[in-house]
Design a protein around this motif. Structure first.
Motif, PDB file in Angstrom:
ATOM      1  N   GLY A 180       6.687  34.850 -12.021  1.00  0.00           N
ATOM      2  CA  GLY A 180       6.048  34.387 -13.246  1.00  0.00           C
ATOM      3  C   GLY A 180       4.753  33.621 -13.042  1.00  0.00           C
ATOM      4  N   PHE A 181       4.189  33.662 -11.836  1.00  0.00           N
ATOM      5  CA  PHE A 181       2.941  32.931 -11.593  1.00  0.00           C
ATOM      6  C   PHE A 181       1.711  33.799 -11.830  1.00  0.00           C
ATOM      7  CE2 PHE A 181       5.741  30.312  -8.748  1.00  0.00           C
ATOM      8  CZ  PHE A 181       5.621  29.141  -9.473  1.00  0.00           C
ATOM      9  N   ARG A 182       0.591  33.123 -12.036  1.00  0.00           N
ATOM     10  CA  ARG A 182      -0.713  33.758 -12.141  1.00  0.00           C
ATOM     11  C   ARG A 182      -1.372  33.590 -10.777  1.00  0.00           C
ATOM     12  NH1 ARG A 182      -2.109  30.728 -16.682  1.00  0.00           N
ATOM     13  NH2 ARG A 182      -2.885  29.200 -15.212  1.00  0.00           N
ATOM     14  N   VAL A 183      -1.894  34.666 -10.228  1.00  0.00           N
ATOM     15  CA  VAL A 183      -2.419  34.597  -8.862  1.00  0.00           C
ATOM     16  C   VAL A 183      -3.913  34.272  -8.870  1.00  0.00           C
ATOM     17  CG1 VAL A 183      -2.903  35.954  -6.800  1.00  0.00           C
ATOM     18  CG2 VAL A 183      -0.696  36.160  -7.950  1.00  0.00           C
ATOM     19  N   GLN A 184      -4.296  33.297  -8.071  1.00  0.00           N
ATOM     20  CA  GLN A 184      -5.708  32.942  -7.951  1.00  0.00           C
ATOM     21  C   GLN A 184      -6.121  33.023  -6.473  1.00  0.00           C
ATOM     22  OE1 GLN A 184      -8.193  32.135 -10.266  1.00  0.00           O
ATOM     23  NE2 GLN A 184      -9.317  32.406  -8.353  1.00  0.00           N
ATOM     24  N   PRO A 185      -6.977  33.991  -6.132  1.00  0.00           N
ATOM     25  CA  PRO A 185      -7.401  34.077  -4.729  1.00  0.00           C
ATOM     26  C   PRO A 185      -8.280  32.900  -4.317  1.00  0.00           C
ATOM     27  CG  PRO A 185      -7.900  36.105  -5.951  1.00  0.00           C
ATOM     28  CD  PRO A 185      -7.537  35.058  -6.951  1.00  0.00           C
ATOM     29  N   VAL A 186      -8.170  32.509  -3.060  1.00  0.00           N
ATOM     30  CA  VAL A 186      -9.005  31.453  -2.490  1.00  0.00           C
ATOM     31  C   VAL A 186      -9.784  32.071  -1.329  1.00  0.00           C
ATOM     32  CG1 VAL A 186      -9.011  29.193  -1.361  1.00  0.00           C
ATOM     33  CG2 VAL A 186      -7.271  29.720  -3.076  1.00  0.00           C
ATOM     34  N   ASN A 187     -11.050  31.740  -1.207  1.00  0.00           N
ATOM     35  CA  ASN A 187     -11.888  32.366  -0.189  1.00  0.00           C
ATOM     36  C   ASN A 187     -11.634  31.831   1.211  1.00  0.00           C
ATOM     37  OD1 ASN A 187     -13.046  33.690  -2.311  1.00  0.00           O
ATOM     38  ND2 ASN A 187     -14.790  32.288  -2.452  1.00  0.00           N
ATOM     39  N   THR A 188     -11.991  32.684   2.168  1.00  0.00           N
ATOM     40  CA  THR A 188     -11.966  32.289   3.574  1.00  0.00           C
ATOM     41  C   THR A 188     -13.412  32.028   3.990  1.00  0.00           C
ATOM     42  OG1 THR A 188     -10.056  33.702   3.931  1.00  0.00           O
ATOM     43  CG2 THR A 188     -11.327  33.116   5.870  1.00  0.00           C
ATOM     44  N   ASN A 189     -13.651  30.972   4.781  1.00  0.00           N
ATOM     45  CA  ASN A 189     -15.030  30.692   5.174  1.00  0.00           C
ATOM     46  C   ASN A 189     -15.413  31.435   6.452  1.00  0.00           C
ATOM     47  OD1 ASN A 189     -14.139  29.254   7.399  1.00  0.00           O
ATOM     48  ND2 ASN A 189     -14.424  27.251   6.454  1.00  0.00           N
ATOM     49  N   GLU A 190     -16.635  31.194   6.915  1.00  0.00           N
ATOM     50  CA  GLU A 190     -17.154  32.009   8.027  1.00  0.00           C
ATOM     51  C   GLU A 190     -16.452  31.733   9.349  1.00  0.00           C
ATOM     52  OE1 GLU A 190     -19.206  28.217   8.174  1.00  0.00           O
ATOM     53  OE2 GLU A 190     -18.687  29.563   6.523  1.00  0.00           O
ATOM     54  N   ARG A 191     -15.712  30.632   9.453  1.00  0.00           N
ATOM     55  CA  ARG A 191     -14.942  30.397  10.674  1.00  0.00           C
ATOM     56  C   ARG A 191     -13.507  30.926  10.551  1.00  0.00           C
ATOM     57  NH1 ARG A 191     -16.083  27.699  15.081  1.00  0.00           N
ATOM     58  NH2 ARG A 191     -14.008  26.826  15.456  1.00  0.00           N
ATOM     59  N   GLY A 192     -13.220  31.569   9.428  1.00  0.00           N
ATOM     60  CA  GLY A 192     -11.882  32.126   9.250  1.00  0.00           C
ATOM     61  C   GLY A 192     -10.883  31.119   8.702  1.00  0.00           C
ATOM     62  N   ASN A 193     -11.392  29.988   8.182  1.00  0.00           N
ATOM     63  CA  ASN A 193     -10.506  28.972   7.609  1.00  0.00           C
ATOM     64  C   ASN A 193     -10.513  29.058   6.086  1.00  0.00           C
ATOM     65  OD1 ASN A 193      -9.993  27.839  10.176  1.00  0.00           O
ATOM     66  ND2 ASN A 193     -11.947  26.725  10.067  1.00  0.00           N
ATOM     67  N   ILE A 194      -9.556  28.397   5.458  1.00  0.00           N
ATOM     68  CA  ILE A 194      -9.564  28.295   3.996  1.00  0.00           C
ATOM     69  C   ILE A 194     -10.827  27.546   3.588  1.00  0.00           C
ATOM     70  CG2 ILE A 194      -8.441  27.194   2.010  1.00  0.00           C
ATOM     71  CD1 ILE A 194      -5.784  27.563   3.447  1.00  0.00           C
ATOM     72  N   ASP A 195     -11.526  28.077   2.594  1.00  0.00           N
ATOM     73  CA  ASP A 195     -12.740  27.431   2.117  1.00  0.00           C
ATOM     74  C   ASP A 195     -12.341  26.284   1.184  1.00  0.00           C
ATOM     75  OD1 ASP A 195     -15.883  28.116   1.726  1.00  0.00           O
ATOM     76  OD2 ASP A 195     -15.000  27.214  -0.071  1.00  0.00           O
ATOM     77  N   LEU A 196     -12.576  25.052   1.643  1.00  0.00           N
ATOM     78  CA  LEU A 196     -12.047  23.894   0.908  1.00  0.00           C
ATOM     79  C   LEU A 196     -12.723  23.695  -0.450  1.00  0.00           C
ATOM     80  CD1 LEU A 196     -11.491  21.306   3.792  1.00  0.00           C
ATOM     81  CD2 LEU A 196      -9.795  22.737   2.652  1.00  0.00           C
ATOM     82  N   SER A 197     -14.000  24.109  -0.566  1.00  0.00           N
ATOM     83  CA  SER A 197     -14.626  23.915  -1.871  1.00  0.00           C
ATOM     84  C   SER A 197     -14.087  24.937  -2.868  1.00  0.00           C
ATOM     85  CB  SER A 197     -16.147  23.996  -1.761  1.00  0.00           C
ATOM     86  OG  SER A 197     -16.518  25.255  -1.262  1.00  0.00           O
ATOM     87  N   SER A 198     -13.781  26.138  -2.364  1.00  0.00           N
ATOM     88  CA  SER A 198     -13.146  27.135  -3.235  1.00  0.00           C
ATOM     89  C   SER A 198     -11.765  26.619  -3.668  1.00  0.00           C
ATOM     90  CB  SER A 198     -13.037  28.464  -2.488  1.00  0.00           C
ATOM     91  OG  SER A 198     -12.100  29.318  -3.066  1.00  0.00           O
ATOM     92  N   LEU A 199     -11.074  25.988  -2.737  1.00  0.00           N
ATOM     93  CA  LEU A 199      -9.741  25.439  -3.034  1.00  0.00           C
ATOM     94  C   LEU A 199      -9.830  24.309  -4.061  1.00  0.00           C
ATOM     95  CD1 LEU A 199      -6.689  25.157  -2.383  1.00  0.00           C
ATOM     96  CD2 LEU A 199      -7.325  23.668  -0.502  1.00  0.00           C
ATOM     97  N   ALA A 200     -10.797  23.414  -3.864  1.00  0.00           N
ATOM     98  CA  ALA A 200     -10.898  22.226  -4.723  1.00  0.00           C
ATOM     99  C   ALA A 200     -11.019  22.601  -6.189  1.00  0.00           C
ATOM    100  CB  ALA A 200     -12.087  21.385  -4.285  1.00  0.00           C
ATOM    101  N   ALA A 201     -11.692  23.722  -6.454  1.00  0.00           N
ATOM    102  CA  ALA A 201     -11.915  24.131  -7.835  1.00  0.00           C
ATOM    103  C   ALA A 201     -10.608  24.401  -8.588  1.00  0.00           C
ATOM    104  CB  ALA A 201     -12.800  25.371  -7.856  1.00  0.00           C
ATOM    105  N   PHE A 202      -9.542  24.673  -7.842  1.00  0.00           N
ATOM    106  CA  PHE A 202      -8.278  25.020  -8.517  1.00  0.00           C
ATOM    107  C   PHE A 202      -7.225  23.916  -8.430  1.00  0.00           C
ATOM    108  CE2 PHE A 202     -10.144  28.959  -6.773  1.00  0.00           C
ATOM    109  CZ  PHE A 202     -10.601  29.474  -7.984  1.00  0.00           C
TER     110      PHE A 202
END
Lengths: 485, 454, 129
Positions: A180-202
């Motif tokens: 029952g969840f809505r899926v929101q993709p989060v970007n990966t940054n150029e070092r292959g890590n979770i992009d924290l600014s993309s994460l912060a937005a959600f």
């Protein structure tokens, strides 16, 4: 002219009147069956035992397998499956137990389940465990549903967003939607890590949680992991761990200490139970104290503590707010027995060595191959790594062509076209059970293929040629859709 | 080192080629604080030690091979022909992965294609998938299919109280997060009330699917042909959960008009193993096939002109459709599907009829003589297959404890799943129960063993 | 890549041809090319169904991907194309012609606001590489 390797189907070799198995004559009187309940005909094949044995033996010879060779399939952890595990799981005291037998008559089995739960908790740092999930995706469904139940219990049903990094396995979004969840993709940054600014937005009050695979599907330990987990927790979300890549972490780090709230394990990857041509596997789910009441049940537990004379009595317990039952019975016991023996044999130090050598093997391959193949994320990897088959001077060659050509060198191809963020991905996971000699042979083949790609590209386009079958007409299969005969 | 082949010299050589000094250097990306935690486990064992320990643990269990087993309720004790274990123990089968590379996986692919064909023939349907986890999850996936078939516009999944209570529970677990979906299961009142007629009254225009079990949880058999018409007249899908052994004898769901057939494949040569892994059967009419979740194998040709098989319709699956996929299912029960295919091939037409007939006849023999024991009464009033319900004079747990002293694993205590059924036992009889063992059961039930311990 | 001048286009790669109160809808050449060989077409609306803009109208499936198709315009479904269901490969061979999917009629006129013209769509596709 190549030998034709087509094998007739069991229906084609069927011969009227043959029997492959006989039952004893009935020792009771025949009972009446109402005519309207009888079937008209039974279009089953008619074969002798030797027909059947030869047919399936021939079929087996058309398969590649871990027992036959190197199987560097990324994210699948195709390690060696110890034979003792197969043998012990077939002991009559394990294989011939009815799921509804009184618990007093299955104390050995319950002990195994109980101790396996304890071992997984110790390895992961979690406080509770359910072994009922039948596979990784099933464990994932359970874990995500536990997150849904947790928010519901707290009257936070508005928390509907599940964050999923764009490098994630496809099961993650599918499981989330089923819960029952809505899926929101989060970007990966150029070092292959979770992009924290993309994460912060959600990170707001609609956030239910995040699903993180760590090491991620690029084979990298996410350098932003702890911070990302913190941000999600701060925003009131929970953190799901996709444990598909646990082979890199045993004894190296405990997911619960890193901040994960719930996670599944693929016993058929990390704990060496066989993949069986697609299954059955097993997908234990473990969690922290605050989610334990939501685990799928029932779970093996002590129902009467040990006394001076008696060992403890094990039985089934269903957590108070359990998400409910998720399968016909109690999980894939036969698979769990195999994983249990594996853990017994490796013990504390062995399990850590598994992760160390899986990581060593991956880095050794990556280091050797990066001169010949583009490596999009060039840093020390964990148990696997991803190449991007894009040569400017061989533009017609795709990852698929390299994969197919590898079969001509007697290797199983790596996973290709995954993760989706690397367009021509070849995802290579050697596992710890492969020797340096095997890895060197693989490196040798990969280097030859890189050379062929530039000098004789048709060798790759036409590959494989040394296999029992060539490339398939997949359009025909989907159009004609002949799926039974 | 156990299952790790490297010598120390090789390890050092590999480290040097990577350009690092020690194994620990491989893990610098992990924050120091969390690196190399203490794991409080025992030391590793050798194969000899582990094998001895497992043997000892196994001996603490009571194997159904050492007793006479009358327990069923969704898992059945059948004979497993020796050729099966021999074939599925081939490393070429069990150490392979999902057949993503068809050029070197035709063994698995053709095996699954044959399995699909056998299940389609057995159930009287046109298509089958390469399997789900077990009977319960197959039921749940059928519910999800129905939800998508009507694009979420029909909200009710109507389930017979004759469906295995565990399956019904799993359907609830799976479906309750789909928006507005309601799994309706009429309360169990009495065995007499578990009929297609009573269920038919509850079908309405909001019903997406109706689910029944055949034979039902209590062993009952009904011809659902008319019922299927009623379901279809309301525009809903009709799904039947079956016991595949019963179909050796009985009218097929296809002939009755089912749209989807699911079921537990364990009776087809798969050991009891405390409940798993089993095999979820899933067959359907061909026009529903694109909505069926899970792997499906189709026939094609390779570029050398050979007939061959591939995973097909993969565009619908989770790794491509992601959040738009209808299910998250990723694996199938490949090896167990292969087991079922080998079982059906070995038994063939006659063997399958024979085993179904033996189950049926022996169950009816048992029911007849149990019914004559004072205090015991067989409640089934309609035809049944190899399971039936017996009202007992005492709590079933006490009777079973007594039976166990005599080497008999008694029937299932129905109060464990349906609390209103106190003192009621569900007895299953298969080809492995000899007349003598059935007579023994009856002798002990009738108290003809008073000279022994009680 | 082929783009027909005078048609309207959506970001989801559907095209619309408007004639009076009637619109014909299909998927573009760009879409069929990225899907590759189409093996299956399902149209999930029927003649007479009212549809809003961006309602699901069906699914187009290749061996690589299954793609949902939405109607870019609102109205009543006036016709569905049976020929393309029987011959899904028409989408590969004639996406703007024989492979139309549905026709929509709207007595208040077809509202194409929010859709791109051929030029804009061309730029949009090029931007996606």
């Amino acid at each position: 002219m190549m030998k034709n390797r087509e094998e007739k189907t069991i229906f084609e070799i069927s011969s009227e009147g043959r029997k492959g198995f006989r039952f004893p004559k009935s020792d009771v009187q025949s009972a009446e069956i109402p005519d309207e309940l009888l079937r008209e005909n039974l279009p089953m094949p008619e074969l002798s035992e030797i027909d059947v044995v030869r047919h399936y033996t021939h079929l087996s010879s058309l398969n590649y397998s871990v027992d036959a060779g190197f199987y560097p399939l990324g994210s699948c952890t195709m390690k060696y499956n110890p034979k003792i595990c197969e043998k012990a799981a077939r002991f009559s005291g394990f294989s011939q137990l009815h799921p509804l037998q009184p618990v007093e008559t299955v104390q050995g089995a319950l002990l195994i389940l109980y101790e396996m739960q304890e071992m997984l908790q110790e390895i992961s740092g979690f406080r509770a465990c359910s072994l009922t999930p039948a596979a990784g995706a099933h464990g994932e469904f359970s874990g995500v549903k536990m997150i849904a139940a947790y928010h519901q219990q707290r009257k936070n049903s508005h928390r509907k967003t599940m964050l999923i990094p764009d490098s994630a396995h496809g099961t993650n979004p599918a499981s989330s939607v089923m819960c029952g969840f809505r899926v929101q993709p989060v970007n990966t940054n150029e070092r292959g890590n979770i992009d924290l600014s993309s994460l912060a937005a959600f990170c707001n009050d609609e956030l239910a949680g995040i699903m993180i695979t760590n090491p991620n599907t690029l084979g990298l330990f996410d350098e932003n992991l702890v911070e990302a987990i913190d941000m999600v927790h701060q925003a009131g979300g929970l953190v799901y761990g996709d444990g598909a890549n646990m082979n890199a972490l045993m004894g190296i780090a405990k997911p619960a200490e890193l901040g994960f709230d719930v996670m599944h394990f693929n016993l058929h990857k990390t704990f060496a139970t066989p993949h069986g041509g697609g299954g059955p596997g097993a997908g234990a789910v473990c969690c922290t104290e605050r989610l334990r009441d939501y685990l799928p049940g029932p779970i093996a537990g002590v129902i009467e503590p040990a006394s001076d004379e008696m060992p403890p009595l094990y039985g089934w317990k269903t957590p108070e707010r359990s998400i409910g039952q998720i399968g016909s019975f109690w999980g894939h016991f036969d698979v769990i027995v195999k994983a249990y023996i594996y853990c017994l044999m490796l013990g504390r130090d062995g399990l850590k060595r598994v992760a160390e050598f899986a990581t060593l093997n991956a880095n050794y391959l990556m280091h050797a191959l990066k001169a010949d193949y583009p490596l999009p994320y060039d840093r020390i990897c964990m148990h696997e790594f991803v190449l991007d088959v894009k040569w400017p001077d061989a533009p017609d060659i795709r990852a698929l062509d390299v994969a197919k050509r590898l079969m001509d060198y007697d290797f199983h191809p790596p996973t290709n076209y995954f993760p989706l963020i690397v367009h021509e991905a070849l995802m290579i996971e050697p596992t710890e059970t492969e020797s340096k000699q095997t890895l060197d042979q693989f490196i040798d083949a990969m280097r030859k293929i890189a050379k062929e790609a530039h000098e004789q590209p048709d060798l790759l386009h036409d590959a494989p040629v040394n296999t029992p079958f060539g490339r398939m007409d997949e359009v025909k299969a989907a159009k004609d859709l002949k799926i039974a005969e | 080192m156990m299952f790790i082949p490297h010598s120390d010299a090789e390890r050092d050589e590999m480290l040097a080629s990577i350009g690092i000094k020690s194994m620990d250097d491989l893990f610098e990306a992990i924050p120091k604080k969390y690196r190399f935690p203490k794991i409080n486990l025992h030391e590793g064992m050798t194969e000899i030690e582990a094998s001895a320990q497992l043997k000892e643990i196994a001996e603490a269990d009571l194997s159904v091979e050492d007793v006479s087993c009358f327990m069923g309720a969704g898992a059945y004790h059948h004979y497993i022909p020796a050729a099966i274990d021999n074939l599925i123990s081939r490393g070429e089968f069990y150490t392979a992965y999902t057949p993503y590379q068809p050029e070197i996986s035709q063994g698995t692919l053709q095996g699954i294609f044959e399995y699909q064909s056998l299940i389609a023939r057995l159930t009287g349907m046109e298509a089958a998938n390469a399997s789900h986890y077990d009977g319960a999850t197959a039921c749940a996936e059928a519910g999800i299919l129905a939800y998508h078939q009507y694009r979420g516009k029909r909200k009710k999944i109507l389930v017979s109280p004759g469906l295995h209570p565990h399956y019904a529970a799993v359907m609830r677990t799976y479906l309750e997060n789909f928006e507005g979906v309601h799994v309706e299961i009429p309360e169990f009142k009495s065995l007499d009330s578990v009929t297609p007629q009573n269920l038919a009254d509850l079908i309405d225009e909001d019903t997406a699917m109706v689910m029944v079990q055949y034979p039902d949880f209590f062993g009952q058999l009904f011809d659902y042909s008319e019922f299927a018409e009623t379901v279809h007249s309301k525009g809903a899908l009709f799904c039947m959960s079956v016991n595949p052994i019963a179909l050796g004898l009985l009218k097929t769901p296809g002939a009755m008009g089912a749209d989807i057939v699911v079921g537990e494949g364990q009776p087809l040569g798969i050991p009891l193993s405390l409940g798993g892994p089993y095999l979820g059967l899933f067959a359907a009419k061909k026009d529903l096939i694109r909505k069926v979740s899970g792997r499906i194998v189709g026939e094609t040709v390779d570029n050398r002109g050979q007939k061959a098989y591939v995973l097909t319709l993969t565009a619908r699956e989770q790794h491509i459709r992601r959040e738009k996929a209808t299910s998250n299912i990723c694996s199938n029960q490949g090896l167990n599907a292969l087991t079922a295919a080998i079982y059906l091939s070995l038994l063939g037409k006659e063997g399958l009829q024979d085993v179904a007939r033996l189950c049926y006849d022996k169950a009816h023999y048992a029911a007849e003589i149990i019914n004559k024991i004072p205090g015991f009464q067989v409640i089934n009033s309609t035809p049944f297959f190899h399971e039936f319900v017996v009202a007992c004079p005492e709590p079933v747990s006490e009777i079973n404890e007594h039976l166990l002293h005599h080497g008999i694993l008694g029937g299932f205590d129905l109060s464990r799943m349906i609390p209103s059924l106190q003192n009621v036992m569900l007895i299953a009889v298969t080809e492995l129960n000899s007349k003598e063992s059935i007579d023994d059961l009856c002798r002990i039930l009738s108290g003809e063993d008073n000279d022994e311990e009680s | 890549m082929n783009i027909i001048p005078g048609f309207y286009y959506s970001k989801n790669d559907e095209w619309v041809e408007v004639k009076g109160n009637k619109a014909t809808v299909g998927i573009t050449d760009y879409a069929q090319n990225s899907l590759s060989d189409i093996v299956f077409v399902e149209i999930s609306v029927s003649e007479g169904d009212p549809v809003e803009a961006s309602d699901l109208l069906g699914t187009v499936e290749s061996v690589k991907a299954a793609s949902d198709v939405y109607t870019p315009v609102a109205g009543i479904v006036a016709a569905t194309n049976e020929a393309v269901i029987d011959n899904p490969e028409l989408i590969n061979t004639d996406p703007f012609g024989k492979a139309w999917l549905i026709q929509v009629e709207n007595e208040n006129g077809i509202d194409t606001s929010g859709l791109m013209n051929a030029e804009e769509y061309k730029t949009y596709c090029e931007g996606r590489g």
